[in-house]
Design a protein around this motif. Structure first.
Motif, PDB file in Angstrom:
ATOM      1  N   TYR A  47      48.236  58.191  33.370  1.00 44.49           N
ATOM      2  CA  TYR A  47      49.684  58.002  33.356  1.00 44.49           C
ATOM      3  C   TYR A  47      50.066  57.005  32.269  1.00 44.49           C
ATOM      4  CZ  TYR A  47      54.435  57.077  34.933  1.00 44.49           C
ATOM      5  OH  TYR A  47      55.804  56.951  34.981  1.00 44.49           O
ATOM      6  N   HIS A  48      49.388  55.865  32.278  1.00 43.30           N
ATOM      7  CA  HIS A  48      49.673  54.740  31.384  1.00 43.30           C
ATOM      8  C   HIS A  48      48.345  54.320  30.754  1.00 43.30           C
ATOM      9  CE1 HIS A  48      51.454  50.875  30.145  1.00 43.30           C
ATOM     10  NE2 HIS A  48      50.421  50.265  30.687  1.00 43.30           N
ATOM     11  N   GLU A  49      48.399  53.497  29.728  1.00 40.24           N
ATOM     12  CA  GLU A  49      47.153  53.030  29.079  1.00 40.24           C
ATOM     13  C   GLU A  49      46.432  51.990  29.937  1.00 40.24           C
ATOM     14  OE1 GLU A  49      48.311  51.454  25.293  1.00 40.24           O
ATOM     15  OE2 GLU A  49      48.371  53.406  24.334  1.00 40.24           O
ATOM     16  N   PRO A  53      52.866  44.975  37.097  1.00 43.85           N
ATOM     17  CA  PRO A  53      53.036  43.640  36.496  1.00 43.85           C
ATOM     18  C   PRO A  53      53.787  43.631  35.173  1.00 43.85           C
ATOM     19  CG  PRO A  53      50.775  44.364  36.257  1.00 43.85           C
ATOM     20  CD  PRO A  53      51.465  45.409  37.088  1.00 43.85           C
ATOM     21  N   HIS A  54      53.995  44.824  34.561  1.00 43.68           N
ATOM     22  CA  HIS A  54      54.727  44.860  33.286  1.00 43.68           C
ATOM     23  C   HIS A  54      56.188  44.462  33.476  1.00 43.68           C
ATOM     24  CE1 HIS A  54      51.522  47.924  32.706  1.00 43.68           C
ATOM     25  NE2 HIS A  54      51.480  47.466  31.475  1.00 43.68           N
ATOM     26  N   PHE A  55      56.733  44.852  34.609  1.00 44.07           N
ATOM     27  CA  PHE A  55      58.183  44.698  34.800  1.00 44.07           C
ATOM     28  C   PHE A  55      58.445  43.917  36.077  1.00 44.07           C
ATOM     29  CE2 PHE A  55      57.406  48.803  32.661  1.00 44.07           C
ATOM     30  CZ  PHE A  55      57.988  48.511  31.438  1.00 44.07           C
ATOM     31  N   HIS A  59      57.172  49.590  23.518  1.00 48.04           N
ATOM     32  CA  HIS A  59      55.769  49.203  23.429  1.00 48.04           C
ATOM     33  C   HIS A  59      55.533  47.936  24.259  1.00 48.04           C
ATOM     34  CE1 HIS A  59      51.789  48.553  22.008  1.00 48.04           C
ATOM     35  NE2 HIS A  59      51.848  49.624  21.256  1.00 48.04           N
ATOM     36  N   VAL A  60      54.795  48.106  25.365  1.00 50.59           N
ATOM     37  CA  VAL A  60      54.568  46.943  26.232  1.00 50.59           C
ATOM     38  C   VAL A  60      53.201  46.291  25.988  1.00 50.59           C
ATOM     39  CG1 VAL A  60      56.149  47.638  28.053  1.00 50.59           C
ATOM     40  CG2 VAL A  60      53.767  48.396  28.148  1.00 50.59           C
ATOM     41  N   HIS A  61      52.489  46.705  24.937  1.00 50.92           N
ATOM     42  CA  HIS A  61      51.184  46.111  24.646  1.00 50.92           C
ATOM     43  C   HIS A  61      51.132  45.568  23.221  1.00 50.92           C
ATOM     44  CE1 HIS A  61      49.437  49.136  27.775  1.00 50.92           C
ATOM     45  NE2 HIS A  61      49.920  48.073  28.365  1.00 50.92           N
ATOM     46  N   PRO A  62      52.040  44.681  22.882  1.00 48.00           N
ATOM     47  CA  PRO A  62      52.104  44.214  21.483  1.00 48.00           C
ATOM     48  C   PRO A  62      50.904  43.375  21.054  1.00 48.00           C
ATOM     49  CG  PRO A  62      53.608  42.957  22.847  1.00 48.00           C
ATOM     50  CD  PRO A  62      53.070  44.058  23.712  1.00 48.00           C
ATOM     51  N   ASN A  89      45.637  45.881  24.370  1.00 49.42           N
ATOM     52  CA  ASN A  89      45.710  46.399  25.737  1.00 49.42           C
ATOM     53  C   ASN A  89      45.312  45.317  26.752  1.00 49.42           C
ATOM     54  OD1 ASN A  89      44.836  47.736  28.219  1.00 49.42           O
ATOM     55  ND2 ASN A  89      45.300  49.603  27.118  1.00 49.42           N
ATOM     56  N   PRO A  90      46.211  44.988  27.673  1.00 47.58           N
ATOM     57  CA  PRO A  90      45.944  43.873  28.600  1.00 47.58           C
ATOM     58  C   PRO A  90      45.266  44.287  29.911  1.00 47.58           C
ATOM     59  CG  PRO A  90      48.206  44.574  28.851  1.00 47.58           C
ATOM     60  CD  PRO A  90      47.570  45.513  27.835  1.00 47.58           C
ATOM     61  N   HIS A  91      44.814  45.548  29.996  1.00 46.56           N
ATOM     62  CA  HIS A  91      44.260  46.019  31.285  1.00 46.56           C
ATOM     63  C   HIS A  91      42.745  45.854  31.355  1.00 46.56           C
ATOM     64  CE1 HIS A  91      48.225  47.353  32.340  1.00 46.56           C
ATOM     65  NE2 HIS A  91      48.328  47.928  31.166  1.00 46.56           N
ATOM     66  N   TYR A  92      42.301  44.687  30.868  1.00 40.87           N
ATOM     67  CA  TYR A  92      40.862  44.419  30.786  1.00 40.87           C
ATOM     68  C   TYR A  92      40.209  44.203  32.141  1.00 40.87           C
ATOM     69  CZ  TYR A  92      42.590  39.584  31.016  1.00 40.87           C
ATOM     70  OH  TYR A  92      43.228  38.430  31.397  1.00 40.87           O
ATOM     71  N   GLU A 142      50.555  39.323  26.962  1.00 43.17           N
ATOM     72  CA  GLU A 142      51.953  39.699  27.217  1.00 43.17           C
ATOM     73  C   GLU A 142      52.145  40.651  28.393  1.00 43.17           C
ATOM     74  OE1 GLU A 142      54.474  40.013  23.727  1.00 43.17           O
ATOM     75  OE2 GLU A 142      52.789  39.304  22.520  1.00 43.17           O
ATOM     76  N   LEU A 143      51.088  40.872  29.200  1.00 45.08           N
ATOM     77  CA  LEU A 143      51.294  41.682  30.399  1.00 45.08           C
ATOM     78  C   LEU A 143      52.223  40.931  31.355  1.00 45.08           C
ATOM     79  CD1 LEU A 143      50.310  44.233  32.101  1.00 45.08           C
ATOM     80  CD2 LEU A 143      48.943  42.564  33.343  1.00 45.08           C
ATOM     81  N   ASP A 144      51.873  39.663  31.611  1.00 44.02           N
ATOM     82  CA  ASP A 144      52.654  38.849  32.548  1.00 44.02           C
ATOM     83  C   ASP A 144      53.446  37.788  31.781  1.00 44.02           C
ATOM     84  OD1 ASP A 144      50.342  37.534  31.803  1.00 44.02           O
ATOM     85  OD2 ASP A 144      49.494  37.460  33.820  1.00 44.02           O
TER      86      ASP A 144
HETATM   87 ZN   LIG Z   1      50.097  48.261  30.294  1.00 50.17          ZN
END
Ligand SMILES: [Zn+2]
Length: 306
Positions: A204-206, A59-61, A133-136, A139-142, A84-86
């Motif tokens: 791999y990712h946060e 969903p980041h990209f 930085h994609v988590h300004p 962290n959006p992976h709640y 800002e994830l989506d």
């Molecule tokens: Zn992320």
């Protein structure tokens, strides 16, 4: 006589249209499938929900497509992850020209509103986009903490009750059922992991900060040098050393990421690689929010048992 017949016809169509208005379920569109699953579990037959992304998409990209605009245009309620994830959802909102679903209106819902957010930068921190930085906004992976699922379910239930007040009790009882199941799955995972001490993983990712926080798992590092930046061989060598120095148990990654970096570190260290769903439907067996957690648990336990 002719006049009263016209009135009768009018009343007939009025009753018909009011009836069909009530029967029509709310059209809910979500960015990711976890929000779809939770909205369906809370909204039941009062909603018809579709997710723009599948659980196998990062969903980041995302490049918004015209078909997505068409779906958002018809939505009564648009639910996003936020943080800002989506962020691409805003371009869909702009293009859809559906006033109801613009931020601030009752048809727009940011599911992160009541989440206790992790990794929120201190005010005044300079964020450099060139560093990937994609988590300004934190962290959006709640979604990967089942009890955050409850917070999202509460947020959705209260919005649905605003939109359909006559069904508030129905949404409330669905929320109770959801909460019970989320607590049960949380206990199951805690019990399954309690047999192991000081669990440590490289991700791999946060993606797993909320999951790790909930279940007391250490995250020793990430294969990405920065969130959203592909692994480099220099950074992977560093992670090989980290794995050895910090007694890491396994490497974990979402199903949609390239598996070669994890396999490289695995070959150097002998660590098992856990490929897990990061969203509902991300892998076979992750058919709903709770099945996803049970699958993640099974895969982690299998890796710990090796
Ligand atoms: Zn992320």
């Amino acid at each position: 006589m002719k006049h009263s017949k016209t009135i009768l016809t009018f009343v007939f169509f009025l009753v018909l249209s009011v009836g069909s208005l009530q029967a029509r379920s709310l059209r809910v569109v979500t960015t990711v499938p976890d929000l779809k699953d939770i909205a369906e579990k809370i909204g039941g037959e009062q909603v018809s929900v579709s997710s723009l992304l599948s659980g196998n998409q990062d969903p980041h990209f995302i490049e918004p497509r015209p078909s997505m605009v068409a779906r958002v245009r018809r939505a009564d309620l648009f639910i996003v992850i936020g943080m800002e994830l989506d962020v691409w959802a805003f371009s869909l909102i702009d293009a859809a020209r559906n006033r109801n679903i613009t931020p601030g209106e009752s048809g727009y819902l940011n599911a992160s509103a009541r989440i206790e957010k992790l990794d929120v930068p201190e005010p005044g921190t300079r964020l450099d986009a060139s560093k990937g930085h994609v988590h300004p906004s934190g962290n959006p992976h709640y979604n990967l903490d089942p009890l955050n699922g409850v917070v999202v379910a509460e947020t959705i239930a209260s919005r649905l009750s605003e939109l359909r007040p006559e069904y508030a009790d129905y949404f409330e009882s669905n929320l109770e059922r959801f909460t019970e199941e989320a607590r049960r799955v949380t206990e199951e995972i805690s019990e399954a992991l309690a047999k192991y001490e000081n669990i440590s993983m490289i991700a791999y990712h946060e993606s797993w900060e909320y999951f790790a926080e909930r279940f007391g798992i250490e995250i020793a590092g990430t294969l990405e040098p920065l969130p959203g930046v592909s692994p480099t061989s220099r950074h992977l060598s560093r992670m090989v050393r980290t794995a050895e120095d910090e007694n890491v148990d396994f490497i974990i990654q979402a199903s949609f990421y390239d598996q070669r970096p994890a396999n490289f570190v695995s070959r150097q260290t002998g660590l098992p690689v856990v490929v897990a769903p990061a969203y509902v439907g991300g892998m076979e067996g992750a058919d709903d929010y709770f099945a996803m957690f049970r699958l993640i648990q099974a895969k982690i336990v299998e890796a710990l048992g090796r």
